[in-house]
Design an enzyme around this catalytic site. Structure first.
Site, PDB file in Angstrom:
ATOM      1  N   GLU A  55       0.295  10.200 127.146  1.00  0.00           N
ATOM      2  CA  GLU A  55       1.490  11.038 127.256  1.00  0.00           C
ATOM      3  C   GLU A  55       1.786  11.356 128.717  1.00  0.00           C
ATOM      4  OE1 GLU A  55       3.906  12.275 125.770  1.00  0.00           O
ATOM      5  OE2 GLU A  55       3.509  12.794 123.682  1.00  0.00           O
ATOM      6  N   ASP A  56       3.053  11.537 129.023  1.00  0.00           N
ATOM      7  CA  ASP A  56       3.427  11.954 130.373  1.00  0.00           C
ATOM      8  C   ASP A  56       3.241  13.465 130.543  1.00  0.00           C
ATOM      9  OD1 ASP A  56       5.450  12.302 128.496  1.00  0.00           O
ATOM     10  OD2 ASP A  56       7.037  12.271 130.001  1.00  0.00           O
ATOM     11  N   ASP A  87       4.035  19.715 126.526  1.00  0.00           N
ATOM     12  CA  ASP A  87       4.670  21.015 126.783  1.00  0.00           C
ATOM     13  C   ASP A  87       4.567  21.872 125.515  1.00  0.00           C
ATOM     14  OD1 ASP A  87       6.144  23.048 127.872  1.00  0.00           O
ATOM     15  OD2 ASP A  87       8.060  22.037 127.790  1.00  0.00           O
ATOM     16  N   ARG A 102      13.723   8.762 137.476  1.00  0.00           N
ATOM     17  CA  ARG A 102      12.525   8.127 136.934  1.00  0.00           C
ATOM     18  C   ARG A 102      11.828   7.251 137.957  1.00  0.00           C
ATOM     19  NH1 ARG A 102      11.888   8.644 131.485  1.00  0.00           N
ATOM     20  NH2 ARG A 102      13.772   8.740 130.232  1.00  0.00           N
ATOM     21  N   THR A 109       5.976  16.835 120.170  1.00  0.00           N
ATOM     22  CA  THR A 109       6.026  15.373 120.117  1.00  0.00           C
ATOM     23  C   THR A 109       4.639  14.791 119.851  1.00  0.00           C
ATOM     24  OG1 THR A 109       7.846  15.414 121.717  1.00  0.00           O
ATOM     25  CG2 THR A 109       6.743  13.308 121.364  1.00  0.00           C
ATOM     26  N   LEU A 110       3.660  15.267 120.591  1.00  0.00           N
ATOM     27  CA  LEU A 110       2.305  14.749 120.398  1.00  0.00           C
ATOM     28  C   LEU A 110       1.788  15.097 119.004  1.00  0.00           C
ATOM     29  CD1 LEU A 110      -0.155  13.293 121.425  1.00  0.00           C
ATOM     30  CD2 LEU A 110      -0.908  15.414 122.539  1.00  0.00           C
TER      31      LEU A 110
END
Lengths: 166, 121
Positions: free
Chosen positions: A78-79, A82, A145, A86-87
């Site tokens: 993962e980037d 937060d 990006r 999502t994870l």
């Protein structure tokens, strides 16, 4: 990156983990982590549809994994973690496919707005302050990006749509 | 709220009646990611008068049963949330086992970048 690579290699040894990265923000981190990981491993990519106001009713996979993960040791790359939503979704979805194990590595951990705690995060690059970041694959509405390293984003530099929302 | 989405992960019995747009957006995000949620399921008594009548209470907006976490969201600017912060402190003192998080407007401004929310509408 080297430290993460060493730590992960020490834990996985010859287990040949499969690195699974959600597109797009994790792409550059995945590439560097893969090169820093001195043990055999596989790579696969997954892409989730961006949140669109809830009109789809739930998360849609725009791109699924190319290979089965049953009995594989999966490491989600993962980037940023937060809220953890999502994870949490990814872990729940991938666990249904019976991997031998499932853990996560995140480049940045921003725990201040965490809504789900039962996350499989095992490796953290940096725990960061409650700010916004861009570069090194992290984008804001596709901007920034390609910056070679991670930059703090000041509020007055936000893209127009985001600034409107604020 | 005029918008009335069909929620999948809502675990309450009565249809939720949100007080503002940010509560609705928060519910939609939780629902989108399949995180079970309830809306204002519990009130915590913070104070009573001499006759035992409730004088102060706190009702967090959301409860996430799988996380055993309460979430309060506020649209007030950070500088105007003193009263809410005080109630939250009282709640934590009186109910130390209760996990609660307060999401300020600033937090939603941060989330807005990720989820492209329209907080002003």
């Amino acid at each position: 990156m080297a430290e993460l690579g060493i730590a992960i290699a020490a834990d996985y040894g010859r287990l040949e983990p499969l690195l699974v990265a959600p597109l797009k923000s994790s792409a550059i981190f995945l590439a560097d982590l893969s090169r820093a990981l001195g043990v055999p491993h596989g790579i696969d990519l997954i892409e989730l549809a961006a949140y669109n106001g809830g009109r789809d009713g739930g998360v849609r996979l725009l791109k699924d994994l190319d290979q089965p993960i049953a009995n594989r040791h999966v490491l989600v790359v993962e980037d940023v973690v937060d809220t953890g939503l999502t994870l949490h979704f990814l872990a729940r979805t991938l666990t249904l496919r019976n991997p031998a194990s499932l853990c996560a590595v995140t480049l940045l951990d921003r725990p201040y707005r965490r809504l789900v705690d039962d996350l499989p995060v095992r490796y953290v690059g940096f725990t960061v302050p409650d700010e916004l970041f861009a570069g090194y694959g992290l984008g804001m509405e596709e901007r920034w990006r390609a910056l070679p390293d991670i930059r703090y984003v000041a509020a007055d530099a936000l893209p127009a749509a985001a600034a409107d929302a604020a | 709220m005029r918008e009335a989405p069909q929620f999948q992960a809502y675990r309450g019995t009565e249809p939720p009646r949100f007080a503002n747009r940010i509560e609705l957006e928060c519910a939609k995000i939780l629902d989108y990611y399949g995180v079970p949620w309830e809306y204002e399921p519990h009130s915590f008594v913070l104070g009573r008068d001499d006759e035992g009548r409730v004088t102060s209470a706190f009702t967090p907006d959301f409860y996430l049963p799988e996380q055993d976490l309460y979430v309060e969201v506020t649209v007030m600017k950070q500088s105007l949330v003193t009263r809410k912060n005080r109630k939250l402190r009282q709640l934590r003192e009186l109910y130390p086992h209760v996990k609660v998080k307060l999401f300020y407007r600033r937090d939603f401004e941060r989330l807005a970048h990720r989820y492209q929310l329209k907080l002003a509408s």
